[in-house]
Design a protein around this motif. Structure first.
Motif, PDB file in Angstrom:
ATOM      1  N   ALA A 168      11.408  39.354   1.405  1.00  0.00           N
ATOM      2  CA  ALA A 168      12.364  39.033   1.097  1.00  0.00           C
ATOM      3  C   ALA A 168      12.760  37.482   1.804  1.00  0.00           C
ATOM      4  CB  ALA A 168      13.512  39.653   1.679  1.00  0.00           C
ATOM      5  N   THR A 169      12.133  37.328   3.032  1.00  0.00           N
ATOM      6  CA  THR A 169      12.333  35.947   3.641  1.00  0.00           C
ATOM      7  C   THR A 169      11.905  34.770   3.056  1.00  0.00           C
ATOM      8  OG1 THR A 169      12.263  37.170   5.823  1.00  0.00           O
ATOM      9  CG2 THR A 169      11.920  34.742   5.878  1.00  0.00           C
ATOM     10  N   ALA A 170      10.564  34.924   2.356  1.00  0.00           N
ATOM     11  CA  ALA A 170       9.803  34.234   1.883  1.00  0.00           C
ATOM     12  C   ALA A 170      10.903  33.519   0.537  1.00  0.00           C
ATOM     13  CB  ALA A 170       8.479  34.333   1.142  1.00  0.00           C
ATOM     14  N   MET A 171      11.214  34.841  -0.256  1.00  0.00           N
ATOM     15  CA  MET A 171      11.988  34.481  -1.561  1.00  0.00           C
ATOM     16  C   MET A 171      13.216  33.739  -1.449  1.00  0.00           C
ATOM     17  SD  MET A 171      11.383  37.959  -3.988  1.00  0.00           S
ATOM     18  CE  MET A 171      12.428  39.114  -2.740  1.00  0.00           C
ATOM     19  N   LYS A 172      14.018  34.021  -0.216  1.00  0.00           N
ATOM     20  CA  LYS A 172      15.336  33.512   0.217  1.00  0.00           C
ATOM     21  C   LYS A 172      14.985  31.974   0.566  1.00  0.00           C
ATOM     22  CE  LYS A 172      17.474  34.156   3.943  1.00  0.00           C
ATOM     23  NZ  LYS A 172      18.195  34.773   4.909  1.00  0.00           N
ATOM     24  N   ASN A 173      14.280  31.681   1.078  1.00  0.00           N
ATOM     25  CA  ASN A 173      13.924  30.433   1.623  1.00  0.00           C
ATOM     26  C   ASN A 173      13.347  29.591   0.763  1.00  0.00           C
ATOM     27  OD1 ASN A 173      14.853  30.268   4.636  1.00  0.00           O
ATOM     28  ND2 ASN A 173      13.861  32.005   4.841  1.00  0.00           N
ATOM     29  N   LEU A 174      12.300  29.783  -0.043  1.00  0.00           N
ATOM     30  CA  LEU A 174      11.657  29.071  -0.900  1.00  0.00           C
ATOM     31  C   LEU A 174      12.377  29.023  -2.216  1.00  0.00           C
ATOM     32  CD1 LEU A 174       9.068  27.716  -0.336  1.00  0.00           C
ATOM     33  CD2 LEU A 174       9.237  29.401   1.132  1.00  0.00           C
ATOM     34  N   VAL A 175      12.972  30.094  -2.824  1.00  0.00           N
ATOM     35  CA  VAL A 175      13.509  29.740  -4.065  1.00  0.00           C
ATOM     36  C   VAL A 175      15.101  30.523  -4.358  1.00  0.00           C
ATOM     37  CG1 VAL A 175      11.463  29.665  -5.191  1.00  0.00           C
ATOM     38  CG2 VAL A 175      12.482  32.037  -4.886  1.00  0.00           C
ATOM     39  N   GLY A 176      15.386  30.952  -3.227  1.00  0.00           N
ATOM     40  CA  GLY A 176      17.081  31.185  -2.959  1.00  0.00           C
ATOM     41  C   GLY A 176      17.396  32.496  -3.433  1.00  0.00           C
ATOM     42  N   ILE A 177      16.281  33.187  -3.827  1.00  0.00           N
ATOM     43  CA  ILE A 177      16.457  34.610  -4.284  1.00  0.00           C
ATOM     44  C   ILE A 177      16.640  35.715  -3.144  1.00  0.00           C
ATOM     45  CG2 ILE A 177      15.382  36.640  -5.287  1.00  0.00           C
ATOM     46  CD1 ILE A 177      13.722  34.808  -7.018  1.00  0.00           C
ATOM     47  N   LYS A 178      17.869  36.249  -3.446  1.00  0.00           N
ATOM     48  CA  LYS A 178      18.344  37.243  -2.291  1.00  0.00           C
ATOM     49  C   LYS A 178      18.319  38.946  -2.760  1.00  0.00           C
ATOM     50  CE  LYS A 178      21.497  34.122  -0.056  1.00  0.00           C
ATOM     51  NZ  LYS A 178      22.818  33.679   0.505  1.00  0.00           N
ATOM     52  N   GLN A 179      17.481  38.929  -4.071  1.00  0.00           N
ATOM     53  CA  GLN A 179      17.658  40.171  -4.592  1.00  0.00           C
ATOM     54  C   GLN A 179      16.447  40.905  -4.066  1.00  0.00           C
ATOM     55  OE1 GLN A 179      17.498  38.676  -8.689  1.00  0.00           O
ATOM     56  NE2 GLN A 179      18.815  40.532  -9.243  1.00  0.00           N
ATOM     57  N   GLY A 180      16.454  42.277  -4.210  1.00  0.00           N
ATOM     58  CA  GLY A 180      15.256  43.053  -3.664  1.00  0.00           C
ATOM     59  C   GLY A 180      13.816  42.639  -4.368  1.00  0.00           C
ATOM     60  N   ILE A 181      12.732  42.839  -3.859  1.00  0.00           N
ATOM     61  CA  ILE A 181      11.431  42.542  -4.519  1.00  0.00           C
ATOM     62  C   ILE A 181      11.206  43.255  -5.836  1.00  0.00           C
ATOM     63  CG2 ILE A 181      10.216  43.934  -2.965  1.00  0.00           C
ATOM     64  CD1 ILE A 181       9.044  40.709  -4.166  1.00  0.00           C
ATOM     65  N   THR A 182      11.622  44.612  -5.630  1.00  0.00           N
ATOM     66  CA  THR A 182      11.446  45.239  -7.152  1.00  0.00           C
ATOM     67  C   THR A 182      12.080  44.916  -8.272  1.00  0.00           C
ATOM     68  OG1 THR A 182      13.307  46.853  -6.356  1.00  0.00           O
ATOM     69  CG2 THR A 182      10.876  47.510  -5.614  1.00  0.00           C
ATOM     70  N   LYS A 183      13.157  44.088  -8.013  1.00  0.00           N
ATOM     71  CA  LYS A 183      13.934  43.486  -9.238  1.00  0.00           C
ATOM     72  C   LYS A 183      13.387  42.314  -9.643  1.00  0.00           C
ATOM     73  CE  LYS A 183      18.333  45.667  -8.073  1.00  0.00           C
ATOM     74  NZ  LYS A 183      19.822  45.404  -7.880  1.00  0.00           N
ATOM     75  N   VAL A 184      12.630  41.465  -8.830  1.00  0.00           N
ATOM     76  CA  VAL A 184      12.132  40.187  -9.109  1.00  0.00           C
ATOM     77  C   VAL A 184      10.597  40.076  -9.397  1.00  0.00           C
ATOM     78  CG1 VAL A 184      14.422  39.407  -8.803  1.00  0.00           C
ATOM     79  CG2 VAL A 184      12.529  39.315  -6.899  1.00  0.00           C
ATOM     80  N   ARG A 185       9.776  40.853  -8.587  1.00  0.00           N
ATOM     81  CA  ARG A 185       8.551  40.791  -8.605  1.00  0.00           C
ATOM     82  C   ARG A 185       7.654  40.440  -9.963  1.00  0.00           C
ATOM     83  NH1 ARG A 185       7.378  44.715 -11.610  1.00  0.00           N
ATOM     84  NH2 ARG A 185       5.529  43.348 -12.370  1.00  0.00           N
TER      85      ARG A 185
END
Length: 237
Positions: A168-185
């Protein structure tokens, strides 16, 4: 962290798109960079990962420097077409100075090898923060921001075509995604002329060993095949 903040921290133009060397650093004393997060890390500050490592190993831009044994800069091909970015070092990584070691690292190497990718030729691995958070807790927004200039320089130096985001930390900081990994992987996000994909962390796969259809390991197999196909497409374009 707002989307605007995310872009200001991590919007990095690939070196190849500029057709010229990066702009020289602003009027910043490089020796002050490791001492205070108030001192910016301008684009073009480092001409090698080794020079950055010198700063990271004496950095006190945030409190994590008080606890580290070794800063964990990265490992892999310094010109890799794929960069994998995790959250932060764990205990083994802090002791060795290398990211994704131990059982997680071994599984990651097997996942890459399953589609004939290696850290020797195809992948460079690093983290959002370079020092281990106490008790392996999630890095804070302030810690990620303090380390963001180092990561920005790593992306510029390696200049990957594909960036894989684990956690989640990498997703939030690089592309602004705050959803859970299972929804966006497994989803591709095109940004700053690169292709980003959130993927499961190897540690999560170790905790969920089932290979049944729809299980995390099965989904990871779909994702790594898609990553290899994307890389092959980009090479042939």
């Amino acid at each position: 962290m707002s989307n605007e903040e995310q872009i200001s921290l991590f919007d990095v133009a690939p070196a190849s798109s500029a057709g010229a060397p990066p702009m020289p650093p602003a009027e910043v004393d490089p020796e002050l960079i490791p001492t205070s997060a108030k001192v910016p890390i301008p684009v073009g500050t480092y001409n090698s990962m080794e020079k950055m490592a010198e700063h990271c190993n004496r950095c006190h831009r945030c409190d994590l420097g008080e606890y580290r044994t070794n800063a964990v800069i990265g490992r892999g091909n310094l010109s890799a077409p794929i960069m994998l970015i995790g959250e932060g070092p764990g205990q083994t990584e802090d002791e060795t100075g290398l990211p994704f070691t131990g059982k997680s690292g071994q599984l990651l190497e097997k996942i890459l090898a399953s589609v004939k990718l290696t850290t020797e030729t195809d992948v460079f691995i690093c983290n959002i923060v370079k020092c281990r958070p106490p008790e392996n807790r999630v890095p804070t927004t302030e810690e990620a921001r303090a380390c963001s200039g180092y990561l920005r320089e790593q992306i510029r130096l390696v200049d990957p075509k594909i960036i894989l985001l684990t956690g989640a930390t990498a997703m939030k900081n690089l592309v602004g995604i705050k959803q859970g990994i299972t929804k966006v992987r497994g989803q591709w996000i095109e940004q700053d002329e690169r292709f980003y994909m959130p993927i499961f962390h190897p540690a999560y796969l170790l905790r969920n060993p089932s290979r049944e259809k729809g299980a995390p390991k099965w989904l990871m197999w779909q994702d790594i095949q898609a990553i290899k196909a994307k890389l092959d497409d980009l090479k042939s374009a």
